[in-house]
Design an enzyme around this catalytic site. Structure first.
Site, PDB file in Angstrom:
ATOM      1  N   VAL A   1      -7.576 -22.957 -40.539  1.00 45.47           N
ATOM      2  CA  VAL A   1      -7.084 -24.214 -39.966  1.00 45.47           C
ATOM      3  C   VAL A   1      -5.874 -23.929 -39.078  1.00 45.47           C
ATOM      4  CG1 VAL A   1      -6.039 -26.447 -40.523  1.00 45.47           C
ATOM      5  CG2 VAL A   1      -7.924 -25.576 -41.904  1.00 45.47           C
ATOM      6  N   VAL A   2      -5.776 -24.667 -37.949  1.00 45.06           N
ATOM      7  CA  VAL A   2      -4.615 -24.577 -37.064  1.00 45.06           C
ATOM      8  C   VAL A   2      -3.882 -25.916 -37.113  1.00 45.06           C
ATOM      9  CG1 VAL A   2      -3.778 -24.107 -34.731  1.00 45.06           C
ATOM     10  CG2 VAL A   2      -5.874 -23.003 -35.545  1.00 45.06           C
TER      11      VAL A   2
ATOM     12  N   LEU B   1      -4.702 -29.375 -35.766  1.00 44.70           N
ATOM     13  CA  LEU B   1      -5.121 -29.271 -34.365  1.00 44.70           C
ATOM     14  C   LEU B   1      -6.574 -28.835 -34.241  1.00 44.70           C
ATOM     15  CD1 LEU B   1      -1.956 -27.452 -32.929  1.00 44.70           C
ATOM     16  CD2 LEU B   1      -2.469 -29.900 -32.847  1.00 44.70           C
TER      17      LEU B   1
ATOM     18  N   CYS C   1      -2.057  -2.432  -3.189  1.00 44.73           N
ATOM     19  CA  CYS C   1      -2.603  -2.013  -4.480  1.00 44.73           C
ATOM     20  C   CYS C   1      -1.514  -1.696  -5.494  1.00 44.73           C
ATOM     21  CB  CYS C   1      -3.509  -0.795  -4.294  1.00 44.73           C
ATOM     22  SG  CYS C   1      -2.728   0.564  -3.379  1.00 44.73           S
TER      23      CYS C   1
ATOM     24  N   CYS D   1      -4.768   4.996   0.005  1.00 51.19           N
ATOM     25  CA  CYS D   1      -4.357   4.923  -1.405  1.00 51.19           C
ATOM     26  C   CYS D   1      -5.431   4.284  -2.277  1.00 51.19           C
ATOM     27  CB  CYS D   1      -3.047   4.141  -1.529  1.00 51.19           C
ATOM     28  SG  CYS D   1      -2.962   2.649  -0.508  1.00 51.19           S
TER      29      CYS D   1
ATOM     30  N   GLY E   1     -11.504 -23.180 -37.383  1.00 49.43           N
ATOM     31  CA  GLY E   1     -12.537 -22.284 -36.865  1.00 49.43           C
ATOM     32  C   GLY E   1     -12.772 -21.122 -37.786  1.00 49.43           C
ATOM     33  N   GLN E   2     -13.222 -20.020 -37.184  1.00 52.81           N
ATOM     34  CA  GLN E   2     -13.594 -18.834 -37.921  1.00 52.81           C
ATOM     35  C   GLN E   2     -12.470 -18.319 -38.816  1.00 52.81           C
ATOM     36  OE1 GLN E   2     -16.292 -17.135 -38.338  1.00 52.81           O
ATOM     37  NE2 GLN E   2     -15.378 -15.370 -39.388  1.00 52.81           N
TER      38      GLN E   2
ATOM     39  N   ASP F   1     -13.319 -11.512 -27.224  1.00 49.28           N
ATOM     40  CA  ASP F   1     -13.926 -12.825 -27.489  1.00 49.28           C
ATOM     41  C   ASP F   1     -13.438 -13.854 -26.472  1.00 49.28           C
ATOM     42  OD1 ASP F   1     -15.465 -14.758 -28.664  1.00 49.28           O
ATOM     43  OD2 ASP F   1     -14.235 -14.997 -30.455  1.00 49.28           O
TER      44      ASP F   1
ATOM     45  N   HIS G   1       0.852  -1.185   0.000  1.00 49.03           N
ATOM     46  CA  HIS G   1       0.000   0.000   0.000  1.00 49.03           C
ATOM     47  C   HIS G   1       0.888   1.235   0.000  1.00 49.03           C
ATOM     48  CE1 HIS G   1      -3.917  -1.873   0.489  1.00 49.03           C
ATOM     49  NE2 HIS G   1      -3.377  -2.712   1.341  1.00 49.03           N
TER      50      HIS G   1
END
Length: 659
Positions: A411-412, A404, A165, A154, A407-408, A519, A143
């Protein structure tokens, strides 16, 4: 050894007059400020009534008990100083700092001190940090201001025991505004000769000039690193290297023992003086209880063990696998007695933790088993980029292996860079993203590095389709992992909560660097070795060109993870990420169920706008569900930050699953 009321001058490192704020160890003591003569020795920090009267010792702090050494803000400014002592006019608005310390028999106390000049404070901070650099149990946060009776001034936190903090400084660092000179061989800031001379233990007027030469930074390799690109240098685990240039965050230029010079990843090394327990195979740092159990059970060897940071800050825990009477993991707190010795059983004390471990390798001494082995082949951390200043990757350097997922974006595939480093290669569909903007951003994103973020290594942008090359995570998406292992994970609240905390740590890092994910969901987190969970695809949604994906009216838009302000105005922020994080927590505690079940998107939007939230998962602790509910506050300003969420989840974990 010097007695309590006398000092050997050879032990004195630094001394001087400062103003001390009363510590108020008793509840109703008045606040006051008094001048005291302070003496820093090799073992203690002592203060006296005055410089001339060494008989009147007013207090002493054992250096090994110090956990925080930081600047401080004392408000309102203690203008009463000039009224109390006419000789102290310069200190009316002096320069404050704080020292927190704890004792085996006492709670944590904080001593606030005020110097007349900024340079005095800088010198005291550096001197104290130098002699305390090897302390165990250093705090991670502090602090900045003082406790005001009902809240911290603070951060306004209402509990005196709340975590700080602000992040604590590294104790080897030069404090702000300290005098520095440039070392002729590199660009690293080094303390001036005057300051070095002040803080050297045993320094005398006859000290030789060679003892005043600025310190050379020497690091030890914690992990092996194979130099593949020109300009890099191979690291051998356990060997020492001289740092030539550490001006960049993630890649340092070093010299090895043979005189060879090159770049190495900075997260693979540690300063020799700061190594502590990190040089031992059995120390796993902040690994949670649940991940330690999973790791040891996977090894399945009697006497296999690790030492980790305890859920109670400043303490350590020994986790030990035994097959007697059945396979399970036992957890033992490593305690300290009043002399500072470490023990697992009070009959067997050692002056250091490594000595204690070595003792129990030969004697069980009350443990379920002798300590025999520690887990081998632990994964090395990802580097920020595959080499120094390399973010553009030649596709010819990548060997593409099995798919692997897809998706959107495309390919991976699993890949190998130059035949040695595992990667994941996302092959982007043409026309799905604003390529030029993303490539420019990728230069910056390769420099984002955190243990709970999937590391971006670079891009292949010279040919089409564009490849995005990232760290490889062997267990794939968190969503699929949860669904595959529902039988073993279901009801294991500890492991599920640990997954939530890991994601939250990664998101807190992004929040600190002003990155919005847009996302966040279980499908966009990945799982690696040792149940490590990392956030992936952060910021990628910003560059998507598909209206169905980027518009809240589109069929591909993640409606079920979106808060009201996104659904109504497409207004993204860190607070919209917090809402999505609450839904991700729900996914984790349901082992991958679809939020809102089979409700249509229009029905979900209606529920969200009317303030109807997801129900508590069956096996979820009510304290964990309360954290989810905070994430789903209708007003963005009422949602906590990821930093606050991280602290709240740590408190829940400590309360429900303490070691």
């Amino acid at each position: 050894m010097a007695g309590k009321d006398e000092l050997d001058d050879c032990d004195i490192i630094k001394q001087g007059m400062m103003v001390k704020r009363s510590q108020n160890k008793k509840r109703f003591m008045p606040i006051n400020y008094k001048q005291r003569w302070f003496v820093l020795t090799t073992k203690n920090f002592i203060y006296y009534e005055s410089e001339s009267d060494r008989k009147k010792e007013r207090g002493r702090i054992k250096l090994s008990s110090i956990t925080i050494i930081e600047t401080a803000t004392i408000t309102p400014s203690p203008s009463i100083l000039s009224q109390q002592d006419a000789t102290n006019n310069e200190s009316e608005n002096g320069y404050a700092f704080q020292i927190s310390y704890s004792d085996i028999n006492e709670p944590q106390y904080t001593l606030y001190l005020i110097t007349q000049k900024l340079q005095e404070r800088t010198d005291w901070l550096q001197s104290l940090r130098t002699v305390c650099v090897d302390n165990m149990g250093k705090s991670e946060r502090y602090h900045l201001s003082i406790w005001g009776g009902k809240k911290w001034q603070c951060c306004r936190a209402p509990s005196r025991n709340s975590e700080g903090c602000e992040p604590c400084s590294e104790w080897n660092e030069t404090p702000p505004n300290s005098p520095v000179i440039k070392n002729g061989n590199n660009n690293s800031p080094v303390l001036s000769l005057t300051t070095v001379n002040q803080i050297m233990p045993g320094n005398t007027p006859t000290a030789k000039l060679k003892d005043q030469v600025p310190r050379i930074k020497v690091v030890t390799a914690l992990y092996p690193f194979k130099a593949i690109e020109p300009g890099d240098l191979t690291l051998v685990k356990g060997c020492e290297y001289e740092v030539i240039d550490d001006s960049q965050d993630h890649w340092w230029k070093v010299r090895d023992e043979h005189g060879a010079i090159g770049y190495i990843p900075s997260n693979y090394v540690k300063e020799k003086e700061l190594l502590g327990l990190q040089k031992y195979e059995w120390y796993v740092g902040d690994m949670s209880r649940q991940r330690a159990e999973s790791l040891l059970k996977q090894e399945d060897k009697e006497g296999c063990f690790v030492v980790r940071n305890s859920s109670t800050k400043g303490l350590y825990t020994l986790s030990l696998f035994t097959k007697v009477p059945h396979s399970h993991v036992k957890h033992y707190h490593i305690k300290q007695n009043s002399r500072g010795d470490f023990f697992l059983s009070e009959k067997h004390c050692c002056s250091t933790i490594p000595e204690l471990i070595n003792y129990h390798r030969h004697n069980s001494g009350g443990l379920a088993s002798r300590l025999k082995t520690s887990p081998c082949d632990r994964p090395v951390p990802a580097t920020a980029g595959l080499s120094h200043d390399k973010w553009e990757i030649d596709p010819a350097e990548l060997m593409l292996l099995e798919e692997l997922g897809s998706g959107q974006f495309g390919v991976v595939r699993h890949g190998k860079w130059k035949g040695s480093i595992d990667t994941a290669v996302k092959m982007m569909k043409e026309g799905t993203m604003s390529e030029d903007d993303f490539i420019e951003e990728a230069k910056v994103m390769t420099k984002l590095q955190h243990q709970n973020l999937v590391q971006l290594y670079g891009v292949c942008s010279k040919h089409r389709p564009i490849y995005i090359v990232t760290e490889y995570m062997r267990h794939g998406s968190l969503l699929n992992y949860l669904r595959r292992h529902e039988n073993s994970l279901g009801g294991n609240n500890g492991l599920l909560l640990d997954m939530c905390i890991q994601v939250c740590k990664g998101m807190a890092y992004l929040e600190r660097h002003n990155y919005i994910h847009r996302d966040l969901a279980a499908r966009n987190c990945l799982v690696g070795s040792e149940n490590v969970v990392k956030v992936a695809d952060f910021g990628l949604a910003r560059y998507v060109l598909d209206d169905q994906y980027t518009s809240s009216g589109g069929t591909k838009f993640p409606i079920k993870w979106a808060p009201p302000e996104v659904l109504n105005y497409t207004r993204f922020s860190s607070k919209s990420d917090v809402w999505a994080y609450g839904v991700l927590m729900w996914e984790i505690f349901t082992c991958g169920k679809m939020p809102y079940g089979r409700l249509k998107n229009t029905e979900v939007v209606d529920r969200v706008q009317r303030g109807i939230i997801l129900e508590k998962p069956k096996m979820c602790f009510k304290e964990v569900y309360e954290v989810m509910r905070k994430c789903w506050s209708h007003c963005p300003e009422d949602r906590p930050s990821f930093r606050v969420l991280k602290d709240q989840l740590a408190t829940v974990s400590q309360g429900l699953l303490a070691d």
